[in-house]
Scaffold this active site. Sequence first.
Site, PDB file in Angstrom:
ATOM      1  N   ARG A 560      54.867  47.599   3.589  1.00  0.00           N
ATOM      2  CA  ARG A 560      55.338  48.967   3.400  1.00  0.00           C
ATOM      3  C   ARG A 560      54.733  49.901   4.445  1.00  0.00           C
ATOM      4  O   ARG A 560      53.575  49.769   4.804  1.00  0.00           O
ATOM      5  CB  ARG A 560      54.957  49.484   2.009  1.00  0.00           C
ATOM      6  CG  ARG A 560      55.471  48.675   0.850  1.00  0.00           C
ATOM      7  CD  ARG A 560      56.930  48.751   0.612  1.00  0.00           C
ATOM      8  NE  ARG A 560      57.435  50.094   0.440  1.00  0.00           N
ATOM      9  CZ  ARG A 560      58.667  50.357  -0.011  1.00  0.00           C
ATOM     10  NH1 ARG A 560      59.488  49.367  -0.353  1.00  0.00           N
ATOM     11  NH2 ARG A 560      59.083  51.583  -0.109  1.00  0.00           N
ATOM     12  N   VAL A 561      55.527  50.857   4.867  1.00  0.00           N
ATOM     13  CA  VAL A 561      55.005  51.866   5.787  1.00  0.00           C
ATOM     14  C   VAL A 561      54.899  53.225   5.092  1.00  0.00           C
ATOM     15  O   VAL A 561      54.536  54.208   5.696  1.00  0.00           O
ATOM     16  CB  VAL A 561      55.886  51.990   7.058  1.00  0.00           C
ATOM     17  CG1 VAL A 561      55.796  50.717   7.878  1.00  0.00           C
ATOM     18  CG2 VAL A 561      57.328  52.297   6.700  1.00  0.00           C
ATOM     19  N   ASP A 562      55.223  53.266   3.792  1.00  0.00           N
ATOM     20  CA  ASP A 562      55.103  54.529   3.054  1.00  0.00           C
ATOM     21  C   ASP A 562      53.907  54.450   2.109  1.00  0.00           C
ATOM     22  O   ASP A 562      53.088  53.551   2.207  1.00  0.00           O
ATOM     23  CB  ASP A 562      56.408  54.825   2.291  1.00  0.00           C
ATOM     24  CG  ASP A 562      56.823  53.655   1.407  1.00  0.00           C
ATOM     25  OD1 ASP A 562      56.034  52.697   1.247  1.00  0.00           O
ATOM     26  OD2 ASP A 562      57.945  53.693   0.864  1.00  0.00           O
ATOM     27  N   ASP A 563      53.817  55.372   1.169  1.00  0.00           N
ATOM     28  CA  ASP A 563      52.663  55.377   0.276  1.00  0.00           C
ATOM     29  C   ASP A 563      52.891  54.501  -0.947  1.00  0.00           C
ATOM     30  O   ASP A 563      52.625  54.891  -2.085  1.00  0.00           O
ATOM     31  CB  ASP A 563      52.335  56.820  -0.154  1.00  0.00           C
ATOM     32  CG  ASP A 563      51.833  57.619   1.036  1.00  0.00           C
ATOM     33  OD1 ASP A 563      51.142  57.026   1.882  1.00  0.00           O
ATOM     34  OD2 ASP A 563      52.148  58.820   1.120  1.00  0.00           O
TER      35      ASP A 563
END
Length: 692
Positions: A560-563
């Site tokens: 994942r590149v998000d939170d």
Amino acid sequence: NCSLNTTTNHLRHVESMAVLPSGAGKIPRLNAVILGEALASEEDDLVFPSDDFARQALLPSAQKYLEMYKRSVEDPAGFWSDIASQFLWKSKWGDTVCSENFDIRNGNVYVQWFKGGITNICYNCLDRNVDSGNGDKIAFHWEGNERGFHDSLTYTQLLSQVCQVANYLRDIGVKKGDAVVIYLPMLMELPIAMLACARIGAVHSVVFAGFSADSLAQRIMDCKPKVVLTCNAVKRGSKVIHLKDIVDAALSESAKNGISSAVLHIAYSFGILTYKKTPLVSKDVVPTYSTICEVEWVDAEDPLFLLYTSGSTGKPKGVLHTTGGYMVYTATTFKYAFDYKPSDIYWCTADCGWITGHSYVTYGPLLNGATVVIYEGAPNYPDPGRCWDIVDKFKVTIFYTAPTLVRSLMRDGDAYVTRYSRKSLRVLGSVGEPINPSAWRWFFNVVGDSRCPISDTWWQTETGGFMIAPLPGAWPQKPGSATFPFFGVQPVIVDEKGVEIEGECSGYLCVKSSWPGTFRTLYGDHERYETTYFKPFPGYYFSGDGCSRDKDGYYWLTGRVDDVINVSGHRIGTAEVESALVSHPQCAEAAVVGVEHEVKGQGIYAFVTLVDGIPYSEELRRNLITTVRNQIGPFAAPDRIHWAPGLPKTRSGKIMRRILRKIASRQLDELGDTSTLADPGVVDQLIALADC
Ligand code: 6R9
């Protein structure tokens, strides 16, 4: 060494392939080795399907895949309507097979497949198989938590049970379009309840039975179900969990918020193991209903289910899937990615509380008339050999699981595996997070005896079904790569500016144009749907994942590149854990990041600041963890609490998570530029307290 074949085998495999048509446009760039035009010089990291496997495979060559893939993206309407025609439709869809706007710049995003087509997915899963002469085939083998407890249902028996529950639901007033929350463990009654809802056109929303009362209440308050289905208790490993009590707590919580009137509670007790604590109404009631239940015929675009998943803000997202496209897509992906044959016995270890249990325990396999194994318990109970015991017991041929389980069993040692035969196995599968090459090799060599291809399937709750996945037999695999896109899926990798990058590259994984299994909206919040998925990179659906593509065109997911963090394959929003932590009266602020974890993939690392004057103590640490367990569920409990007098913030007050991630993983020489912090001294303090 996991190279399955000798060069001779490889040569034979290569010879069986034809030559790539040129000018294929956006067709995956498979290189010459995979297409059999050249001999591999770098074949070391390629694992070829055996001759025996390739010979019997549904897709025996890369060439065949390319032909089908090409048609699927050049003529999606033709490709998917040919497949859809194999299902039962009360009446066919209109002239437009697919209508969509996937580009936010052109107005609101929407997706429709087979609009106007009238069908029912439960009918297609059950009645269609019974009518075609497969009524006596086993639909479910159920294995209880305790050895020796098991049960089976044929397609005919399953249909009868689904009809009884469906009639019961109708009788208590559930109608087409009503939401039904299902909070059940892995008993056969869980998919039975899902299918019963689908039969009468009700929209099910399964909540994983590991979620706490608070989380359940939050979901109930969002979708306002007419009914919550649960059972009295379940035994997981050696622990008894009283689900009925959790539902009671959730219902009284949601009643406080004024939606009690919409909720009708039934206790629903199933299975062999019952731990009677509360009186149960429906155990004796449901079997009195008729085993015949008229189907509610629905439009292809009528909602089938809602499934809540975590996002980067605290509020879970109600991912909405509709009927027709989802049906066609889960059936097709199941068939090809697992090389499914009618003689297969299929076992997926996922719980129906997650999307994998929807698409690949329930709908995908049943639509194919498959025999499915369902296991109630923990995969290492009573010992780490349990999975292989079950494989031998039911002669499982396709085994689909998550990397976290592979890694944990790998740590327990080969002996637990090798003492079982496992000779029935022919295809293995992996889902939930990237599988690291060493776990891949162990799974391949030890579990699969170097015979079974591994389908490493990349997809999401939102995508409904597989997006990037190996088609076993079609091409060599690379340990750790999900390989190539499924039919109809056009992945693109973009840079930070949203510009598509070609060839060998790394960036953000997006998808261009819809596929039949695309989710249609977030329940009650179409704006959030557009903002989260379609605004970051206009023109595309943004997955939230990072990805690279190698010189041979293979896709490698990097996380994942998000939170959002991925703990044992469970998606957890950092914001959800943070809001649980700060709900503790002594916690002032919290910042949560993911850190590498040997077994779980990622672990949860929480930085907390305390209310003025409160000292940090071991007791407080334990209380903070308990707060998260109670508010979200045990699976979201932080692995580490790091007490912080202050958090690193920019002058505008934003927490610099990049720095926290480095501190959490102790990569202290990679902290980068800290000069933009409001108070750079905070970083040294944090480092000094790291091992407190
Ligand atoms: C099916 C499912 C989705 C997220 C996704 C990605 C990760 C899933 C993966 C994988 C690498 C795979 N993920 N499968 N990453 N390789 N084969 O897990 O759905 O719970 O919504 O999670 O899981 O990060 O974005 P969901």
